[in-house]
Scaffold this active site. Structure first.
Site, PDB file in Angstrom:
ATOM      1  N   GLU A  16       0.839  -1.206   0.000  1.00  0.00           N
ATOM      2  CA  GLU A  16       0.000   0.000   0.000  1.00  0.00           C
ATOM      3  C   GLU A  16       0.872   1.255   0.000  1.00  0.00           C
ATOM      4  O   GLU A  16       0.591   2.240  -0.682  1.00  0.00           O
ATOM      5  CB  GLU A  16      -0.930   0.000   1.228  1.00  0.00           C
ATOM      6  CG  GLU A  16      -1.971   1.122   1.236  1.00  0.00           C
ATOM      7  CD  GLU A  16      -1.566   2.372   2.014  1.00  0.00           C
ATOM      8  OE1 GLU A  16      -2.256   3.387   1.897  1.00  0.00           O
ATOM      9  OE2 GLU A  16      -0.532   2.347   2.726  1.00  0.00           O
ATOM     10  N   ASP A  61      -8.037   1.502   8.262  1.00  0.00           N
ATOM     11  CA  ASP A  61      -6.681   2.044   8.169  1.00  0.00           C
ATOM     12  C   ASP A  61      -6.490   3.112   9.247  1.00  0.00           C
ATOM     13  O   ASP A  61      -7.439   3.799   9.631  1.00  0.00           O
ATOM     14  CB  ASP A  61      -6.445   2.633   6.765  1.00  0.00           C
ATOM     15  CG  ASP A  61      -4.958   2.729   6.409  1.00  0.00           C
ATOM     16  OD1 ASP A  61      -4.104   2.370   7.256  1.00  0.00           O
ATOM     17  OD2 ASP A  61      -4.648   3.169   5.290  1.00  0.00           O
TER      18      ASP A  61
END
Ligand SMILES: *[C@@H]1O[C@H](CO)[C@@H](O)[C@H](O)[C@H]1NC(C)=O
Length: 396
Positions: free
Chosen positions: A197, A244
């Protein structure tokens, strides 16, 4: 020529397909207060030194490194040992990066799912819980506890917490021969732990989201068998719930998408209800504390879907999926609605800077959300009453 009559699909399949064309959502059933109190407690899952779930992820895990491989092994061991009814898949890709020159860096997405045992793969719509497991290359020694070791562990905890209830429910449905009842019989659940990511250098479209981009692209062009309700594994994602930057105290979670605001509001409702039944450790009223007003992490709980004004369009693992039409629920902490948590992308984002009560509460909240989505009311705690009844019947 009209060929429709040769295409003999049972009526229920036509109805589900039709229903999905109109609005493809899973059924959703509220948990009772008694069930909220019965949800499994985190125990030491989130202990940063000895915890079974979180501690092994609190290390550097840059794509392609030994740390990354060790964390993948941890996920693999966890699902094989604690969740043996789940199917594990790895989706691999490689890419050059701005800092590795001609070298192809490997990216490995970890995927695990559980479908109703009677359903064929292409007919199952899956609630999908997502976090990234890679850590940032810089600063050296960066752990990424909120980013996203803790979110990975929260998802592991939630899946283990609902698994036995799911087994009971599906056994019950099979025993009752109750499999043509529509969507409920074709709802599965899935976890993505995505790699790559983080940017290796500075964030650009090509230096970020390596794993998510590869998975979305690959799944979009992988067809299910031709008579399937869902055309590809991508379209089988009924909701993409991305966690997240979670694990700091007093998070601020905004709602970003009108189309999934109903799911956001269901989660907000669960937050309030878990606080009310004193299942939220970080709550000021936990364990008979003074009655004060409870905070609300999900700050857009009362906002209408037409007046959502989120801070900004955040780049995260949902983007390649969003662009392909997948419904997204993005759960990310944005203090003051205008920033990321103070430890973000610094060396301080480590186990010691997590607020463990908050991490545990996230584990409870995601457990409850998954349980409502999978309609598990009545299947927690002692065996379900009809299960007892049916086994008694068999004895007679
Ligand atoms: C994907 O990569 C992992 C880790 O390197 C490896 O163990 C696995 O065999 C690969 N899987 C496939 C399908 O290539």
């Amino acid at each position: 020529m009209l060929a429709a009559s040769s295409n003999r699909q049972p009526l229920w399949r036509c109805l589900i397909s039709l229903f999905c064309l109109i609005q493809c959502i899973a059924a959703y059933q509220t948990l009772s207060e008694d069930t909220l109190k019965l949800l499994p407690q985190p125990g030491n899952d989130f202990d940063i030194h000895e915890g079974n779930l979180l501690a092994p992820i609190l290390r550097t895990r840059v794509p392609g490194s030994a740390g990354s491989a060790a964390v993948l092994n941890h996920f693999n061991d966890f699902f094989k040992t604690s969740l043996p009814d789940w199917t594990i898949e790895l989706q691999n890709s490689t890419s050059k990066t701005p800092v590795t020159g001609k070298k192809e860096v490997p990216f490995v997405n970890f995927i695990a799912y559980r479908d109703p045992p009677w359903a064929s793969k292409g007919d199952v719509g899956r609630l999908t819980l997502v976090a990234h497991y890679d850590s940032k290359l810089h600063p050296e020694g960066f752990i990424g506890a909120i980013d996203s070791a803790a979110p990975c562990a929260m998802i592991m905890h939630a899946m283990r917490s609902i698994d036995a209830a799911l087994t009971r429910k599906w056994n019950d449905m099979e025993a009752q021969g109750n499999l043509d009842s529509g969507l409920e019989a074709y709802t599965g659940i899935q976890v993505f732990f995505l790699d790559g990511e983080e940017a290796f250098n500075t964030w650009t479209d090509s230096d970020s989201l390596y794993g998510a981009r590869s998975l979305a692209e690959t799944w979009e062009r992988t067809p299910h068998s031709s008579m399937s309700i869902f055309k590809t594994p991508l379209s089988s994602i009924t909701l993409f719930v991305l966690l997240d930057l979670l694990g700091s105290k007093n998070p601020t979670i905004q709602s970003y998408f009108p189309t999934t605001h109903w799911a956001y509001q269901s989660l907000a409702e669960l937050e309030s209800r878990l606080r009310a039944v004193k299942q939220f450790k970080s709550s000021p009223n936990y364990e008979g504390g003074k009655e004060v007003n409870e905070p609300q992490w999900l700050v857009d709980a009362k906002t209408s879907e037409h007046s959502l004004k989120p801070w900004t369009a955040i780049q995260d693992d949902h983007i390649p999926f969003l662009r392909r039409g997948v419904d997204i629920l993005h759960i990310i902490d944005t203090p003051g609605r205008a920033s990321f948590p103070t430890v973000w992308h610094t060396i301080k984002d480590d186990g010691e800077h997590l607020d463990i009560a908050t991490v545990e509460d996230w584990g409870m909240l995601m457990t409850a959300f998954a349980a409502e989505w999978m309609e598990l009311e009545g299947y927690f705690g002692e065996p379900h009453s009809t299960e007892k009844l049916s086994s008694r019947k068999t004895e007679l």
